[in-house]
Structures are given as structure tokens and as C-alpha cells.
Design a protein around this motif. Sequence first.
Motif, PDB file in Angstrom:
ATOM      1  N   GLY A 103       4.042  23.419  13.542  1.00 47.37           N
ATOM      2  CA  GLY A 103       5.274  22.696  13.837  1.00 47.37           C
ATOM      3  C   GLY A 103       5.016  21.209  13.970  1.00 47.37           C
ATOM      4  O   GLY A 103       5.733  20.390  13.400  1.00 47.37           O
ATOM      5  N   ALA A 104       3.954  20.854  14.696  1.00 50.93           N
ATOM      6  CA  ALA A 104       3.644  19.436  14.893  1.00 50.93           C
ATOM      7  C   ALA A 104       3.267  18.777  13.581  1.00 50.93           C
ATOM      8  O   ALA A 104       3.717  17.673  13.269  1.00 50.93           O
ATOM      9  N   ALA A 105       2.440  19.475  12.782  1.00 54.67           N
ATOM     10  CA  ALA A 105       2.000  18.879  11.519  1.00 54.67           C
ATOM     11  C   ALA A 105       3.197  18.683  10.588  1.00 54.67           C
ATOM     12  O   ALA A 105       3.330  17.647   9.931  1.00 54.67           O
ATOM     13  N   THR A 106       4.084  19.682  10.543  1.00 54.31           N
ATOM     14  CA  THR A 106       5.285  19.558   9.721  1.00 54.31           C
ATOM     15  C   THR A 106       6.127  18.392  10.204  1.00 54.31           C
ATOM     16  O   THR A 106       6.613  17.582   9.407  1.00 54.31           O
ATOM     17  N   GLY A 107       6.278  18.320  11.535  1.00 51.99           N
ATOM     18  CA  GLY A 107       7.081  17.249  12.095  1.00 51.99           C
ATOM     19  C   GLY A 107       6.516  15.888  11.768  1.00 51.99           C
ATOM     20  O   GLY A 107       7.253  14.973  11.419  1.00 51.99           O
ATOM     21  N   PHE A 108       5.185  15.779  11.837  1.00 50.39           N
ATOM     22  CA  PHE A 108       4.588  14.475  11.567  1.00 50.39           C
ATOM     23  C   PHE A 108       4.794  14.084  10.105  1.00 50.39           C
ATOM     24  O   PHE A 108       5.107  12.941   9.794  1.00 50.39           O
ATOM     25  N   SER A 109       4.662  15.061   9.199  1.00 52.85           N
ATOM     26  CA  SER A 109       4.835  14.678   7.792  1.00 52.85           C
ATOM     27  C   SER A 109       6.292  14.310   7.513  1.00 52.85           C
ATOM     28  O   SER A 109       6.554  13.379   6.744  1.00 52.85           O
ATOM     29  N   PHE A 110       7.212  15.029   8.156  1.00 52.44           N
ATOM     30  CA  PHE A 110       8.613  14.638   7.958  1.00 52.44           C
ATOM     31  C   PHE A 110       8.901  13.274   8.573  1.00 52.44           C
ATOM     32  O   PHE A 110       9.684  12.490   8.036  1.00 52.44           O
ATOM     33  N   SER A 111       8.235  12.992   9.713  1.00 53.17           N
ATOM     34  CA  SER A 111       8.520  11.703  10.331  1.00 53.17           C
ATOM     35  C   SER A 111       7.968  10.565   9.483  1.00 53.17           C
ATOM     36  O   SER A 111       8.551   9.483   9.448  1.00 53.17           O
ATOM     37  N   LEU A 112       6.863  10.822   8.749  1.00 52.00           N
ATOM     38  CA  LEU A 112       6.358   9.789   7.844  1.00 52.00           C
ATOM     39  C   LEU A 112       7.389   9.495   6.754  1.00 52.00           C
ATOM     40  O   LEU A 112       7.645   8.342   6.407  1.00 52.00           O
ATOM     41  N   VAL A 113       7.993  10.590   6.233  1.00 54.84           N
ATOM     42  CA  VAL A 113       9.018  10.386   5.206  1.00 54.84           C
ATOM     43  C   VAL A 113      10.221   9.660   5.806  1.00 54.84           C
ATOM     44  O   VAL A 113      10.789   8.748   5.185  1.00 54.84           O
ATOM     45  N   GLU A 120      -2.100  17.077  16.371  1.00 60.25           N
ATOM     46  CA  GLU A 120      -1.998  18.103  17.404  1.00 60.25           C
ATOM     47  C   GLU A 120      -0.732  17.845  18.193  1.00 60.25           C
ATOM     48  O   GLU A 120      -0.310  16.687  18.326  1.00 60.25           O
ATOM     49  N   PRO A 121      -0.133  18.892  18.701  1.00 65.33           N
ATOM     50  CA  PRO A 121       1.060  18.657  19.504  1.00 65.33           C
ATOM     51  C   PRO A 121       0.682  18.082  20.864  1.00 65.33           C
ATOM     52  O   PRO A 121      -0.435  18.253  21.335  1.00 65.33           O
ATOM     53  N   ALA A 122       1.626  17.388  21.457  1.00 70.47           N
ATOM     54  CA  ALA A 122       1.415  16.860  22.798  1.00 70.47           C
ATOM     55  C   ALA A 122       2.719  17.044  23.559  1.00 70.47           C
ATOM     56  O   ALA A 122       3.786  17.095  22.936  1.00 70.47           O
ATOM     57  N   PRO A 166      18.803  46.743  28.263  1.00 71.05           N
ATOM     58  CA  PRO A 166      18.581  45.399  28.812  1.00 71.05           C
ATOM     59  C   PRO A 166      18.319  44.386  27.707  1.00 71.05           C
ATOM     60  O   PRO A 166      17.952  44.763  26.583  1.00 71.05           O
ATOM     61  N   PRO A 167      18.507  43.120  27.994  1.00 70.60           N
ATOM     62  CA  PRO A 167      18.335  42.092  26.957  1.00 70.60           C
ATOM     63  C   PRO A 167      16.899  42.007  26.475  1.00 70.60           C
ATOM     64  O   PRO A 167      15.959  42.345  27.194  1.00 70.60           O
ATOM     65  N   THR A 168      16.748  41.545  25.249  1.00 69.94           N
ATOM     66  CA  THR A 168      15.415  41.347  24.683  1.00 69.94           C
ATOM     67  C   THR A 168      15.263  39.888  24.324  1.00 69.94           C
ATOM     68  O   THR A 168      16.245  39.167  24.173  1.00 69.94           O
ATOM     69  N   TRP A 169      14.013  39.473  24.181  1.00 68.23           N
ATOM     70  CA  TRP A 169      13.736  38.080  23.854  1.00 68.23           C
ATOM     71  C   TRP A 169      13.157  37.982  22.458  1.00 68.23           C
ATOM     72  O   TRP A 169      12.364  38.821  22.041  1.00 68.23           O
ATOM     73  N   ARG A 170      13.577  36.959  21.742  1.00 71.69           N
ATOM     74  CA  ARG A 170      13.070  36.737  20.380  1.00 71.69           C
ATOM     75  C   ARG A 170      12.701  35.268  20.232  1.00 71.69           C
ATOM     76  O   ARG A 170      13.302  34.411  20.877  1.00 71.69           O
ATOM     77  N   ILE A 171      11.767  35.028  19.312  1.00 70.39           N
ATOM     78  CA  ILE A 171      11.477  33.637  18.941  1.00 70.39           C
ATOM     79  C   ILE A 171      12.049  33.401  17.553  1.00 70.39           C
ATOM     80  O   ILE A 171      11.989  34.264  16.684  1.00 70.39           O
ATOM     81  N   HIS A 172      12.652  32.254  17.373  1.00 76.33           N
ATOM     82  CA  HIS A 172      13.345  32.019  16.105  1.00 76.33           C
ATOM     83  C   HIS A 172      12.808  30.799  15.363  1.00 76.33           C
ATOM     84  O   HIS A 172      13.136  30.604  14.208  1.00 76.33           O
ATOM     85  N   GLY A 173      12.020  29.985  16.007  1.00 78.98           N
ATOM     86  CA  GLY A 173      11.517  28.828  15.268  1.00 78.98           C
ATOM     87  C   GLY A 173      10.627  27.978  16.139  1.00 78.98           C
ATOM     88  O   GLY A 173      10.432  28.251  17.325  1.00 78.98           O
ATOM     89  N   VAL A 174      10.050  26.962  15.520  1.00 77.80           N
ATOM     90  CA  VAL A 174       9.212  26.021  16.268  1.00 77.80           C
ATOM     91  C   VAL A 174       9.717  24.608  16.013  1.00 77.80           C
ATOM     92  O   VAL A 174      10.208  24.294  14.938  1.00 77.80           O
ATOM     93  N   PHE A 175       9.579  23.783  17.026  1.00 71.44           N
ATOM     94  CA  PHE A 175       9.931  22.370  16.905  1.00 71.44           C
ATOM     95  C   PHE A 175       8.675  21.574  16.569  1.00 71.44           C
ATOM     96  O   PHE A 175       7.555  22.091  16.608  1.00 71.44           O
ATOM     97  N   ALA A 176       8.904  20.331  16.285  1.00 77.19           N
ATOM     98  CA  ALA A 176       7.755  19.477  15.997  1.00 77.19           C
ATOM     99  C   ALA A 176       6.993  19.204  17.281  1.00 77.19           C
ATOM    100  O   ALA A 176       7.574  19.156  18.346  1.00 77.19           O
TER     101      ALA A 176
END
Lengths: 305, 472
Positions: free
Chosen positions: A79-89, A210-212, B462-472
Amino acid sequence: MAHAAAAQEKLFALREQIARLEGRSLPAMAAAKMESFVSGSSGEERLSFDIPALDDALSGGLPLDCITEIRSGSFSDAGAATGFSFSLVGLMKARKAAAGPMLWIADSFSSGEMGIPYAGGIRQFGIDPRAIFHASPRRLEDALWLAEGALESKAFIATILEVHGNPKSFGLAESRRLSLRAKAAGQPLFLLRHAGEEEASSASVRLLVEPAPALERSLPDGSMLGGSIGHPVFNITLEKSRNPAPLSFRLEWNLDDRQFHLARDPGKSSFHKWPAHSGASLSASADRQDRPKAVGAVVAFERAS
Amino acid sequence: MRLVAIDEVAQTCSLKRGQGLAEARAMYPDIDVFDEDERADFALLEAIADWCDRYTPLVALDGKDGLFLDITGCTHLFGGEEAMLRDVLARLFQMGFYVRGSISSTPGLSSAISRFGPGGVITREDMSAALGALPVHALRLDEKAVASLLKLGLKRVANLMSMPRAPLARRFGAQLLMRLDQALGTNEEAISPRRPVASLSAERRLGEPIQTEEDILGMTAEIASSLKLSLENRGAGGKVFELVLFRVDGRVFRISAGASRPLRDPKRISGLFSERLNAIHDDLDAGFGFELLRLNVLQHDVFDDLQADFSGEERRETSLADFIDRVSARFGAGCIQVYQHRQSHIPERAEIFLPAIAAPERQPQCSETLQFLPRADRPLRLLRSPEPVEAFAALVPDGPPQQFRWRHVLHTVTRAEGPERIAPEWWIDDENAKERDYFRLESELGRLFWVFRLGRYGDDPPPTWRIHGVFA
């Protein structure tokens, strides 16, 4: 005499060639560059981060006519690496004010592992997702063909090639080929390597991302909103550059300004530290207009004692 | 088991179609019998039909063993009807097929004459005479009708033609008269061509067959340049092209390639096929070479003539279209895609992919949609489908978990933002679909995840938890 001049010419040409291979500038080239700069088009473009320490280490910024490798140590940092490359763009777009499409060449394994770039998130990075072309080749050879074709066509302002690990079929020869293409086309190629080791390649710059922990969201009055998660922050290590020693930076990518900042050390996180009811921080109101006025004029104060 | 087809020798030995196999064996114990392979027969007929495309684009199948060729307006290219028929039959004979054929004004009569008559070209005046001489089988009637006609002694078509129509229709149904009228041309009969007719096409017949890829591409460019004028006259450019390669031994290859914008430039058209030829390299067996090449424009569109300017912008646009076309031709249209926004709050439905080649023109898009979009945080990478996580010590009723385990790794949450509730779309999902409460969770290493709780506490299950994505 003429012979000596020809030899001199040849020597100069060779020197120039070596300098170009190394990415340095000779006095003659520098002069030529200055000329082209005066005429309005800079010969060699560099992407400046506006952070003096980082720009100095990169001798003026990220060169935009070669391969820049962005490496992450493991898939969970994708996620961090993708984010960094998008931020460069995003930075390129903000700097050059150039509208143009971008090509993302996905690696099918990475897509399966960490998902595909999501348009909603890309939009927040300051890039219009409609200007992104998403290519999903089946094999690495096809991906390399795509990258080469994209550079050659000069149709994209940036090309991101995603690979995972250190595949054998993408060795020094292939990266050299891509690097020459990028140089010839004057277009940047960002090589996004997930979960890869350091290896010899023709990339001019290699960065480890790396993420921080993110900083808190800033409020309009300049203070920070406690417990919130703000703009993304990356730990960048310059692994390969003109600078001899590896340097580390902690950069925050401001999504709104489309600008990198050096992130302050997030020493004191205020999550769960403030009391839920911190008490009144405002002065009690007094002398407001809507208070009922005393009837009649004051003739004399009451006797105090 | 019955005989479905017999060869010439067998025909002279009084064997018949439809005869029982045991009976035939009793008559001639040493006959060779093969099982019928309908699929192979059909494939052969299709291949011959492909080959016949060289004469006319309108080729239709006639039953299991016949072909209709609509040669209206084509005969002069082959030296007249007689010469054309001779050419077709001779070429097929050289390939090892015994074929009978005839040319007439109606498909019904042609079929009847080639199957039951002498063949050849039937002029308009001779039509009724030629048809009259044939047995009633020739009318393509069902077996029951033929049997009842024969029972009444009506053996030739001429017998039917001389009879009053009303009693015939009453007795044998409308089909008989319809077939008769179709054969004589009083009732129109349309054949259904196997392939859509190209809007434009051009071809080259070669004296010397060509084999190499360069020759094929060079020839394609040449044909394309002869197409260019007709495209210009129509103010159009081709969007889908088809290159038809006729091999010397009768095999036909069809290669189609699409373009994202209408094309006219011969070089770019042959460039499309260069990628296609690369992609199907192994399947294209040139053998002894190709003797006829045809370039069809299957789909065309309005071509905007633009004056080129001196800025590089226009060039970037064309080079982009060129790149997309080349990639799509080489790896298929699904390889290069663009994002398309949809009106939905469900993350995976809001953004979908469209093939770049089919995407609408990238005009300066309305930026209003960008502004009206929710400004909520969305992850940078979205997993293909939400993956279950094990969440620990979540605050009830609507708090984030303190820890969660995803792919066997335990992440400790240091900060959390949320919840952002996204209600299900009952008109698609179901009325009982559960809502999702999305949280942004930051782990101690600074990784940021998008995790949601499916359902509410107190519900069963009961409710379940899922992961759907990652942020930068």
C-alpha cells in the motif's frame, strides 16, 4: 593538423557519450542545456521535491528520463509503495501542470495478493482516474513489451510497471533496454517492486518505501485533531543514487496541496490521552448584549455597608 | 443402422440411401461402412463455405451437404456465369470433392437442379421447363408430403404445375405451393448468409503465393491504401477490420483487429495486423502460401478530418490511440482498461473497468461528478473481494477492534477512524443484506487498513469482520 582535429572531435564525442551514459553533464552539454533552457525547453527534466536535503541528494530532483525503482520490503508494505508511486505522478502533474494519461502495468500476482488500484483512492491522490490506463498482462514478458511500447509511443506522462520479487526474466539486460528506451523517449518509468531484494539494475534511482504512522489531521486553526489519521507518511530510503551514503527521509504527502513535506516526528499521539470531557476551555460569557438591562437610570449606588 | 450416404460405385450397385445396413450387407457382404460423424461433416462444409467466400460474401448453408452462393453482381469478375460455375466446380474437383452445381434465378431451383437435374446455368425462360422435368423430391418437401404425392402418381413437378392451385393447397398444405413458388421465383426466398456483410472490402489475387509475415503485411498495407479512397468518399474510418487469407490448398484464415478510433491510414491498419499476427503466430500455418488476400471493414464510424497543428498535443492523442490499438490487437481488448465511475455507494460497484478500446471518447469530462463525489477516504488498493479477518476486543456496539488477524498476521491497532456506514443496495442485493461499517485502522507500523464490520451486534448470526483494502 586536420587529423589531430578529427581525433579531438572523436575523443570529445566519446567523452560526451560516457557522460550521457553516466547521467553527468559535461561543460559543453551544460552549455547546450543552458541554451535550451533559455529557449524555453529544458533538456533534462528533474522532478524537485522542494525539500533541499532530498533534492541535493538527488542532485536537483528525481530524473524523469530513466527508470526509478520503488521497492517495498514485503507485500504488506504494498500500500505504501503504491501510494508513493502515485504521489510521484501526482507531484509531476502538480508541477508540470501537464494533463496526460498514465499507464499502470499491473502484475497479476500482486493484484491477487494486495488488490488493484482503486479509483476512489487514486482520486484522493490528486489524479483523475479516468486518465489512468490499467494494463493487466498475463506474463512478465508481455508486461515488459507493454512498458517498452508505452515509452516508445510517448503517449503517457508516466508509466508504472509493477513486478513482485526479483524475477529472473527481468534482469540487467531487460532493465538496461527499458532504461535506454526511457532515455530516448524522455519519459519516466517507475518500477514498482513489491517484496523484492536489492539487485543490480539500470535504474538511476532506487528508493525503499516503508509505511510510517500518519500525522494527525490538521485543523483550520493550525492545531491537530487528536486521534485522527491524516495524510499518508512514507519512510523513504535512498538506496541507489548519486549520493554515496544511503539517506532516509520521512515524507508526508499532502493530498490537498499535492506536495511533499518532511514529516515531524509523531512523538506524542494524543489518542485516548485527553480526558473525554476536558472541561471548559472558553471563558464564561459576560456582558452580552441580550442581557436584560436594569430598568431606569442609575441615580446612586447602593450603600456598600 | 441405416445408410446415410453412398459413393458412386455403390450407386451403380442399386444400394440406396436410407437402406438398412443389414440389408445392404446381405446384398454386398464386402462393403466398407463408416459411422457418420455429423460434426466433422459440418466442419468440412463450413470450411468449403469459407473457401467459397472468394466468389461472394453471401454464402449460406443448404442442409447438410449444400451451399448457396448469392452471386448477384459478381459474375462479371469471373468471366460470366458459365465460366464462373466451371471455375467453382473445377477448383473444388481439384481439391478432391465431387460437386454438382447450377446457376439460376432462385435458390430453390438451383438446389433442385444441382441435386436432381443436369446442373449448369438455367436461364429465366427455361425455368419452368427445367423444374417440370424434375421428380417431386426436388421441391424440398418433407417425406410425408413426398410419399403422399407419389401415392397419387404425381411423380414429376410438371404434374403439379399443371394442376389447379386451390385443391393442391387444400390437400397438401401451404408448404407445397410455397416451395413451388419459391423455385419459380414468384415467391421471394432469402438465403441467410453465414457472416455479416462487410461494409467495405478490397482484395488482391496473387499470381505467386506469399508466405512470409512481411509480405502479408506489405500486401495488407497495399490493400488498405486502395480502401482509403472509398473510406474518404464516405467520410468514414474503419473500426473493426478483418483480414481474410485464402491459402493455396483451400484453407481460409480470418484475422480481425479493432481500433479505438476510426482508422484510414494504411500503415496503421497494417500495424494492427502486425500485432495480431504476432499474437497468433503459431496458429497461422502459411503452408504453401496464400493466393488471395481480402481486407474487410466490418464496422466503420465517422472520421473527423482534423487539420494537424504544430503543437505536439494532437500527436500524443494519436499515439495513445495507436498504442491502445496495438495492445488490444496483441493481447485482446481486456488487457488494457480504463476506470469507469458508477452511481453506487458500494465500493466495488462504484468503480469498474471498461476495455479502453470500447470506452467512450475521452472528451473533456464533466468535472461536476468529481465534485459531487463523497469526500470520504477510500483505499488505494482494493482487494478483489473482502477477506475475512479475526477481530479482537472490538468496542460494542459500534467501535473498532483493538487487534485483528489477517492472513495469519496479528496487527495491533493504534488509531482508528470510523465508522462510515454503507448501507446495502436492497434493489440489487436483498432486503436482508447487512450493512457495512467501515473503519480505517492504523497498525503500530503505520500500515493503514480498510476494515468493515458486516452486520450489527445483537443480530443472529453475530457480525463478522472483513478487510477490503489498504491505504497508502
